[in-house]
Design an enzyme around this catalytic site. Structure first.
Site, short mmCIF file in Angstrom:
data_model
loop_
_atom_site.label_atom_id
_atom_site.label_comp_id
_atom_site.label_asym_id
_atom_site.label_seq_id
_atom_site.Cartn_x
_atom_site.Cartn_y
_atom_site.Cartn_z
N ASP A 233 25.89 -87.82 35.41
CA ASP A 233 25.29 -88.73 36.41
C ASP A 233 25.24 -90.16 35.88
O ASP A 233 25.44 -91.13 36.64
CB ASP A 233 23.88 -88.26 36.76
CG ASP A 233 23.89 -86.98 37.60
OD1 ASP A 233 24.96 -86.63 38.14
OD2 ASP A 233 22.81 -86.34 37.74
N GLU B 56 33.21 -86.85 41.83
CA GLU B 56 33.60 -88.00 41.01
C GLU B 56 34.60 -88.90 41.72
O GLU B 56 35.22 -89.76 41.10
CB GLU B 56 34.21 -87.49 39.69
CG GLU B 56 35.53 -86.77 39.81
CD GLU B 56 35.38 -85.29 40.05
OE1 GLU B 56 36.32 -84.56 39.77
OE2 GLU B 56 34.27 -84.86 40.50
N ASP C 90 39.06 -92.09 40.88
CA ASP C 90 38.61 -90.77 40.40
C ASP C 90 38.43 -90.83 38.89
O ASP C 90 39.26 -91.41 38.18
CB ASP C 90 39.62 -89.69 40.79
CG ASP C 90 39.06 -88.30 40.55
OD1 ASP C 90 38.31 -87.80 41.43
OD2 ASP C 90 39.35 -87.74 39.50
N ASN D 164 30.97 -83.16 32.11
CA ASN D 164 29.80 -82.39 32.58
C ASN D 164 29.59 -81.13 31.73
O ASN D 164 28.47 -80.78 31.37
CB ASN D 164 29.97 -81.98 34.05
CG ASN D 164 29.56 -83.11 35.00
OD1 ASN D 164 28.74 -83.93 34.65
ND2 ASN D 164 30.15 -83.14 36.19
#
Length: 516
Positions: free
Chosen positions: A414, A440, A397, A405
């Site tokens: 991304d 993620e 993770d 983000n």
């Protein structure tokens, strides 16, 4: 309701059979027509030639009889006053050649001086018959038209005049031919050499029969017959005609100039063609074995042609089954069309398989990172479970990914996700499964790996990520949890859950670390 379909093999058989039968029928019919026309033409020509020969022979005979009468006429002037000598001369003429049925010597007034045979008992009487009157009037060699005598006989009378040395007409000598009885015409014309249904008849200038193989018909007027009409016009030739009896005939005809008679030689068309019809049936019968062999060959060839198409059709029905491509490839397509169809099917099947694989890949793959998605990961777990192969699980993770983000935008996020996916590829083997179940979260399935090996892989991946430059310009780290099947637990779902628990433990311990 669907219309029944005929299969290719039967279609080929029907087509070939139809072609063979039509060709054979056409060949036989054309051959029959050619042979028939040739046979009819030959028969017409033969009858024409024969009629001409008979006409010539009859004219020669009549000229001979007149010559006989002329010889007798030269002797008779000296015998007219001698009844016994006259009778002897009449008997000589009658018996010498049998040309006449009866002979008579008649004076210039029509009085009968002598006859042969003597059984007629007409010596001393005056004749008024049409033949006698015509001879008295003509005073020249004469062949009379047919007429009926006082006895009812149909007669031809041939005569020659008798002249004295000074040219005085003294009478004539003549011979009668009884047309209804056996006479010289029967000898000349009756033995028709063909003996095959052909026959000859003779007509006078008016179209009346003076000779026929059936005596009862002599004297019959048949001038409606087109052949008779042609010959009494003085023509020679041949033609196919339906006679007055309704019979189809092939007739040849010849005109006799000396008498105006016509000689007709004819043969029934049916009799003429009978041999040809028998020949055609024999030919057809002899052709049947070859026809049977041809049909047997066509049957075998149609089976050979239809077989690869049947095999390809069956394979087309089983495109979704394993081994179909190999089955299609094994079809023996020995002719061009089948080969092209086979090639097209293989090409199409390959294209379908590629598209299916592409669709399957897209279904099982995360579009952003190119790693397996949750469905792909579940499929890999199912395979591992079915094979009962030990494997290690690494749950991954990104640390503080929401902040990335929020601060840098989703495009940057991304890029970070794709960067991690690439590092996972670098730190994995060919048979390992790399997945992004969602967001993620990432996961690695390492078949055959021990717990220690998995820890080492996790540590390498953590360090690589921490040291990797990225688009944010700041350090981005990951936390990892490791579990093992069956060491961690016998239940597969429990092992996955334990990897997640280890991951959460790593985050709880401060992130950027590996927990087991």
């Amino acid at each position: 309701m669907s219309t029944p379909k005929i299969d290719l093999r039967r279609l080929i058989l029907l087509l070939a059979l139809g072609s063979v039968v039509l060709t054979l029928a056409n060949t036989f019919y054309a051959s029959y027509l050619v042979q028939r026309d040739l046979l009819i033409a030959n028969t017409l020509e033969a009858n024409r030639v024969y009629a001409a020969k008979l006409s010539e022979a009859t004219e020669t005979y009549l000229a001979g009889t007149i010559q006989q009468l002329a010889y007798s006429a030269q002797r008779l002037p000296a015998l007219l006053a001698q009844p016994d000598a006259l009778q002897q001369e009449a008997d000589r003429l009658h018996g010498q050649t049998h040309s006449f049925n009866s002979v008579a010597v008649i004076d210039a007034k029509g009085k009968i001086l002598a006859t042969s045979p003597g059984t007629l008992h007409i010596v001393g009487t005056t004749t008024a018959s049409p033949g006698a009157q015509a001879a008295l009037k003509a005073r020249a060699p004469l062949i009379s038209p047919p007429y009926r005598s006082v006895t009812g006989r149909l007669i031809l009378f041939i005569s020659h005049p008798i002249f004295a040395a000074d040219g005085t007409f003294l009478g004539y000598v003549g011979g009668s031919i009884y047309l209804h009885e056996t006479n010289i015409l029967h000898t000349l014309l009756g033995e028709h050499f063909y003996r095959d249904g052909s026959y000859v008849y003779v007509v006078d200038q008016s179209g009346r029969l003076i000779y026929h193989k059936t005596p009862q018909r002599i004297g019959e007027l048949i001038n409606r017959n087109s052949v008779v009409q042609a010959v009494i016009r003085g023509e020679n030739g041949s033609q196919r005609v339906v006679n007055t009896q309704g019979t189809d005939m092939l007739a040849g005809y010849a005109f006799m100039k000396s008498t105006g008679w016509g000689v007709i030689a004819q043969r029934p068309t049916e009799v003429t063609l009978a041999d040809l019809q028998r020949l055609m049936w024999v030919t057809l019968r002899n052709s049947l074995p070859l026809l049977g062999l041809s049909l047997l060959f066509i049957w075998w060839l149609s089976k050979l042609i239809a077989r690869p198409l049947w095999q390809l059709a069956r394979s087309a029905e089983q495109l979704d089954e394993q081994g179909t491509q190999e089955a299609i490839a094994g079809v023996r397509s020995w002719y061009f069309e089948a080969s092209q169809l086979k090639r097209a099917m293989l090409r199409g099947l390959s294209l379908v398989n590629r598209r299916i694989n592409r669709l399957s890949h897209e279904t099982l793959t995360d579009a952003l990172t190119g790693l397996s998605n949750r469905r792909g990961m579940d499929a890999a777990l199912a395979v591992l479970q079915a094979e009962e192969q030990a494997f290690a699980v690494i749950a991954i993770d990104l640390d503080h990914f929401k902040q990335v983000n929020d601060r840098y935008g989703h495009d940057t996020g991304d890029q970070i996700l794709k960067q991690l996916a690439e590092l996972m590829r670098r730190n994995s083997r060919h048979g390992d499964t790399l997945a992004r179940p969602g967001g993620e979260e990432f996961m690695m399935l390492l078949p055959g790996a021990t717990m220690d090996t998995a820890q080492q892989v996790a540590q390498r991946l953590r360090l690589a990520m921490a040291s990797q430059d990225n688009v944010t310009g700041n350090e981005v780290t990951i936390s990892l949890g490791v579990a093992h099947w069956p060491s961690s637990d016998d239940d597969l779902a429990t092992v996955i859950r334990k990897a997640d628990i280890a991951l959460y433990e790593a985050k709880h311990q401060g992130r950027n670390r590996v927990a087991v």
